[in-house]
Structure formats: structure tokens, C-alpha cells
Write a protein that holds these residues in place. Structure first.
Motif, mmCIF file in Angstrom:
data_model
loop_
_atom_site.group_PDB
_atom_site.id
_atom_site.type_symbol
_atom_site.label_atom_id
_atom_site.label_comp_id
_atom_site.label_asym_id
_atom_site.label_seq_id
_atom_site.Cartn_x
_atom_site.Cartn_y
_atom_site.Cartn_z
ATOM 1 N N SER A 230 29.050 -28.325 -32.951
ATOM 2 C CA SER A 230 28.063 -28.971 -32.085
ATOM 3 C C SER A 230 26.711 -28.259 -32.166
ATOM 4 O O SER A 230 25.653 -28.892 -32.121
ATOM 5 C CB SER A 230 28.554 -28.980 -30.632
ATOM 6 O OG SER A 230 28.496 -27.692 -30.066
ATOM 7 N N PRO A 274 21.283 -35.491 -28.052
ATOM 8 C CA PRO A 274 22.303 -35.113 -27.060
ATOM 9 C C PRO A 274 22.944 -33.776 -27.431
ATOM 10 O O PRO A 274 23.048 -33.430 -28.603
ATOM 11 C CB PRO A 274 23.324 -36.258 -27.151
ATOM 12 C CG PRO A 274 22.567 -37.401 -27.738
ATOM 13 C CD PRO A 274 21.571 -36.800 -28.681
ATOM 14 N N SER A 276 26.376 -31.251 -26.792
ATOM 15 C CA SER A 276 27.764 -31.203 -26.324
ATOM 16 C C SER A 276 28.111 -29.791 -25.850
ATOM 17 O O SER A 276 27.753 -28.806 -26.499
ATOM 18 C CB SER A 276 28.734 -31.625 -27.435
ATOM 19 O OG SER A 276 28.593 -32.991 -27.733
ATOM 20 N N LEU A 298 17.121 -28.691 -24.082
ATOM 21 C CA LEU A 298 17.025 -30.075 -23.631
ATOM 22 C C LEU A 298 16.477 -30.148 -22.208
ATOM 23 O O LEU A 298 15.673 -31.022 -21.878
ATOM 24 C CB LEU A 298 18.412 -30.731 -23.716
ATOM 25 C CG LEU A 298 18.479 -32.232 -23.472
ATOM 26 C CD1 LEU A 298 19.510 -32.877 -24.384
ATOM 27 C CD2 LEU A 298 18.826 -32.527 -22.020
ATOM 28 N N ILE A 309 18.241 -36.385 -16.602
ATOM 29 C CA ILE A 309 19.300 -35.942 -17.524
ATOM 30 C C ILE A 309 20.618 -36.566 -17.088
ATOM 31 O O ILE A 309 20.958 -36.563 -15.903
ATOM 32 C CB ILE A 309 19.416 -34.409 -17.537
ATOM 33 C CG1 ILE A 309 18.136 -33.795 -18.103
ATOM 34 C CG2 ILE A 309 20.627 -33.959 -18.347
ATOM 35 C CD1 ILE A 309 18.140 -32.281 -18.106
ATOM 36 N N THR A 312 27.812 -36.506 -19.025
ATOM 37 C CA THR A 312 29.066 -37.274 -19.056
ATOM 38 C C THR A 312 30.206 -36.348 -19.445
ATOM 39 O O THR A 312 30.172 -35.730 -20.510
ATOM 40 C CB THR A 312 28.980 -38.430 -20.063
ATOM 41 O OG1 THR A 312 27.823 -39.227 -19.783
ATOM 42 C CG2 THR A 312 30.230 -39.301 -19.970
ATOM 43 N N VAL A 371 28.833 -34.213 -22.476
ATOM 44 C CA VAL A 371 27.666 -34.545 -23.303
ATOM 45 C C VAL A 371 26.450 -34.626 -22.407
ATOM 46 O O VAL A 371 26.464 -35.292 -21.368
ATOM 47 C CB VAL A 371 27.886 -35.868 -24.058
ATOM 48 C CG1 VAL A 371 26.607 -36.259 -24.801
ATOM 49 C CG2 VAL A 371 29.060 -35.744 -25.010
ATOM 50 N N VAL A 372 25.376 -33.920 -22.795
ATOM 51 C CA VAL A 372 24.130 -33.874 -22.022
ATOM 52 C C VAL A 372 23.036 -34.594 -22.826
ATOM 53 O O VAL A 372 22.820 -34.242 -23.994
ATOM 54 C CB VAL A 372 23.712 -32.412 -21.751
ATOM 55 C CG1 VAL A 372 22.510 -32.370 -20.816
ATOM 56 C CG2 VAL A 372 24.876 -31.611 -21.163
ATOM 57 N N GLU A 373 22.389 -35.578 -22.186
ATOM 58 C CA GLU A 373 21.331 -36.307 -22.886
ATOM 59 C C GLU A 373 20.231 -36.712 -21.918
ATOM 60 O O GLU A 373 20.447 -36.775 -20.688
ATOM 61 C CB GLU A 373 21.894 -37.529 -23.586
ATOM 62 C CG GLU A 373 22.688 -38.467 -22.691
ATOM 63 C CD GLU A 373 23.435 -39.509 -23.511
ATOM 64 O OE1 GLU A 373 22.990 -39.831 -24.624
ATOM 65 O OE2 GLU A 373 24.453 -40.006 -23.017
ATOM 66 N N LYS A 375 17.815 -39.437 -20.307
ATOM 67 C CA LYS A 375 17.893 -40.863 -20.045
ATOM 68 C C LYS A 375 16.603 -41.565 -20.469
ATOM 69 O O LYS A 375 15.517 -41.078 -20.223
ATOM 70 C CB LYS A 375 18.133 -41.100 -18.546
ATOM 71 C CG LYS A 375 18.397 -42.530 -18.186
ATOM 72 C CD LYS A 375 18.764 -42.625 -16.722
ATOM 73 C CE LYS A 375 19.068 -44.059 -16.318
ATOM 74 N NZ LYS A 375 19.431 -44.152 -14.873
#
Length: 375
Positions: A230, A274, A276, A298, A309, A312, A371-373, A375
Motif C-alpha cells: 500500500s 486513497p 489504505s 492526505l 475525508i 471506510t 481506506v482513507v480518501e 470526498k
């Protein structure tokens, strides 16, 4: 031969380890997993050639003491050196005063922790069942005699704390006829147990574990591999984004037109891949803090651009029930949320989602993630 058989047993279990890796531990240093023991000993003595009788007759019983030091090389295999003795009996009559003597005995024992060998290693197990076998050399100080012997026993330990245990040790010793200071008597083979000097011991006392008293479980290699992959994927994504941004800026420079006087143009774009964050089996604790380095990058982008952010959480569907995996995925997402808050992201700028158990990545250990992303 005993050590070789023990090694085969341990190796056989390692080859058949379960997904939880309950039989696998990391190798500790030589100075780890040492222990000392101190016991009060009740002994019943039987002379060579004497048939077994009641072990509670006062002319054959006496109290003593023992001290020992040992080391566990694996959770199932250890060695112990022990000195036992002080007051003994020769059992040449039914007069306990006539029978009295003083002695000491040095044992070297090989210990087999069957609880760990058959049930898997646990550093919080309350009761451990530990048979052992060993050899001994003894000296009867009253008669100035030495003797060799063999010992068989069962050591039981009950955990009070990480470093303190109660132990009950029951053992049988067979010794050369010189052990009790009397000559070899009744005829027959001197290899039979009844033609040996025998001791039946019951020992009660404490075990003190020294220094590092536990073994480390083997880490989840799949999760670690996923974590490293990752990080590589995140770096590649950041490099691709940087290249794309450079190309865009070069294009802007080539096609640059001065704005009309008094007019300001603001261009604001956000591009972040994203990230992980991986977890070990059944755990909601981040497997490696190195993942948080990527999360911080991020988070900085999101804060600079006032973005939300989304975190999930996931669990792998091959272990645990659907309800358990749903709860576990939510806990993993909240664990990452807590790290984001520590990095200065406002809670109202973080959305948490729980996806439950999934099997969309191979190997399946990679599914234990959040998982961090942006929006």
C-alpha cells in the motif's frame, strides 16, 4: 533422543498451524524466558528390594526443600536444574530416628509443556500441565555415599501474574542402592524399579519468571506485505499525480494569457490518492504506525483545501460472522478517524463508513483494512 522427539513435535505443529497462527512464536534471545522455583518438599523413601507400601508412614517420610533454575527455549520445551534434599530416611527399620539421614540431590530435567504444545501458546493461560524426565546425582551426607538416578514427574503451574506462579510438582525417582547409605540387598535384577532406592515427592511452592517472561506471536505476514504494498502504491500514485500536475502547469504556461486589468482568477484543485491502513486478524489496532505517514499527507491536503475525508472500514469475510465483521470494520474506521483527529482534522470533516466483511482483494488478508480518501 528426548530433545529430538520434542523438536519433531514442535515442527509438526508449526507445519499444521491454523490461520490464527496459535502455534507460532518468534525466537527470543538466550536471556529471555528464565525462571526460578522454590518449594517445600514432602518425600516418602523406599529402600532397595522393599515392596511399595503406604507413603505416609512416619518412619519413611520427611520434609525437605528444593530450589531450581530453568529456561523455556520454546513454549513447549524447557530445561531445569534443581537441587533437592536436607532430611531423608534409610527405612532400615520402623524407627524414624534410626532411619534419619541427611542428603542432597541434583536433578537435570527436560520439561514438556503439553498445554502449549496441544492447545497453542497463551501467555495468560491459568493452568499449565508440564510432564518431565531427567537424571540426577545425589550424595548421602550421613553415610558419605554417591548415587545416580532417573526422575519422572508432572509439574503443574497456576498463574498469579505475569511473573509469579504457584506450582505443584509430583515426581518419582529411582536411584542406585547407595542412595540411602545401605548396601544392595534383596536379589534379582538391579535394573528393576523395586530393586532401586526410590523416592516419591510432592513439592509445593512458587515459580518466579525473570525478565521477559513471554514469547511474541509471529506477526501477520500477509498484513505486513499488504501494508508495504500500500505504501508503494501510494507513492506511485503521488508520483503520477505530480507528473500530471507538472504537465498541466506546463500547458498553462504555454497557453498563458494575461488577465484583464483588475480581474483576479483563482484556480483551486485537489488531487490525492486513497490511502489504505492495514490491521492484523481480529484487531482494530493499526498494524504499523508507518501507515499514518501516508494518512498525514492526505490529511494535510484536505485541511489546506477545506475538504471532507471519508474513512471506510473493512474486514475479511473468510473469518468471523457477518455481524462480527460489521462491528470490526466500524471499529477499524473509527481507529483511523482517531488518528486523523490527532493530525488536526476536525471531526465534522471526517465521515466514517463500515463495509463489513469483504473478499474483493487477494490474498484475503489485504481485506483487513481501512481506506482513507478525500470526498
Amino acid at each position: 533422543m528426548v530433545l529430538a522427539l520434542a523438536s519433531v513435535s514442535v515442527a509438526g505443529m508449526a507445519q499444521n498451524e491454523t490461520p490464527e497462527l496459535k502455534y507460532s512464536v518468534a525466537t527470543n534471545s538466550f536471556w529471555s524466558n528464565w525462571f526460578i522455583q522454590a518449594d517445600v518438599v514432602g518425600t516418602s523413601f523406599f529402600n532397595n528390594g522393599e515392596k511399595w507400601g503406604s507413603p505416609f508412614k512416619d518412619y519413611r517420610t520427611n520434609l525437605g526443600a528444593s530450589v531450581a533454575i530453568g529456561k523455556w527455549f520454546t513454549p513447549g520445551l524447557g530445561l531445569r536444574s534443581k537441587v533437592t534434599g536436607i532430611w531423608g530416611r534409610s527405612v532400615i527399620s520402623e524407627d524414624k530416628e534410626t532411619n534419619a539421614n541427611k542428603y542432597w540431590k541434583f536433578n537435570e530435567d527436560v520439561l514438556f509443556n503439553l498445554s502449549n504444545l496441544f492447545c497453542g501458546y497463551s501467555d495468560t493461560r491459568v493452568w499449565n500441565f508440564i510432564p518431565y524426565i531427567g537424571g540426577s546425582v545425589s550424595r548421602n551426607m550421613s553415610y558419605n555415599d554417591y548415587a545416580m538416578g532417573l526422575n519422572f514427574g508432572i509439574l503443574n503451574t497456576w498463574r498469579l501474574s505475569k511473573h509469579v506462579l504457584i506450582n505443584l510438582d509430583v515426581n518419582l525417582g529411582g536411584h542406585e542402592p547407595d542412595f540411602d547409605g545401605t548396601a544392595y540387598g534383596v536379589g534379582g535384577s538391579r535394573w528393576k524399579l523395586e530393586n532401586k532406592d526410590r523416592t516419591l515427592n510432592a513439592e509445593v511452592g512458587l515459580t518466579f519468571n525473570l525478565g521477559k517472561a513471554t514469547f511474541n506471536k509471529v506477526p501477520d505476514v500477509d498484513a505486513l506485505n499488504a501494508m508495504y504494498q500500500s505504501q508503494i502504491d501510494a507513492l506511485n500514485a503521488q508520483l503520477a499525480d505530480a507528473n500530471a500536475e507538472n504537465a498541466r502547469l506546463n500547458n498553462v504556461i504555454k497557453n498563458h494569457k494575461c488577465p484583464e486589468a483588475g480581474k483576479t482568477i483563482t484556480v483551486k484543485e485537489v488531487a490525492a490518492a486513497p490511502v489504505s491502513v492495514f490491521f492484523n486478524l481480529g484487531s482494530a489496532k493499526v498494524a504499523s504506525k508507518k501507515d499514518i505517514v501516508n494518512v498525514q499527507a492526505l490529511a494535510d491536503v484536505a485541511k489546506a483545501n477545506d475538504k471532507t475525508i471519508v474513512v471506510t472500514g473493512y474486514a475479511d469475510s473468510k473469518t468471523g460472522s457477518a455481524a462480527l465483521n460489521q462491528t470490526l470494520s466500524e471499529k477499524r474506521a473509527n481507529a483511523v478517524k482517531a488518528e486523523l483527529v490527532k493530525l488536526g482534522v476536525a471531526e465534522d470533516k471526517i465521515e466514517v463508513k463500515a463495509a463489513g466483511g469483504v473478499n474483493d482483494i487477494d490474498p484475503f488478508a489485504y481485506n483487513r483494512r481501512a481506506v482513507v480518501e478525500i470526498k
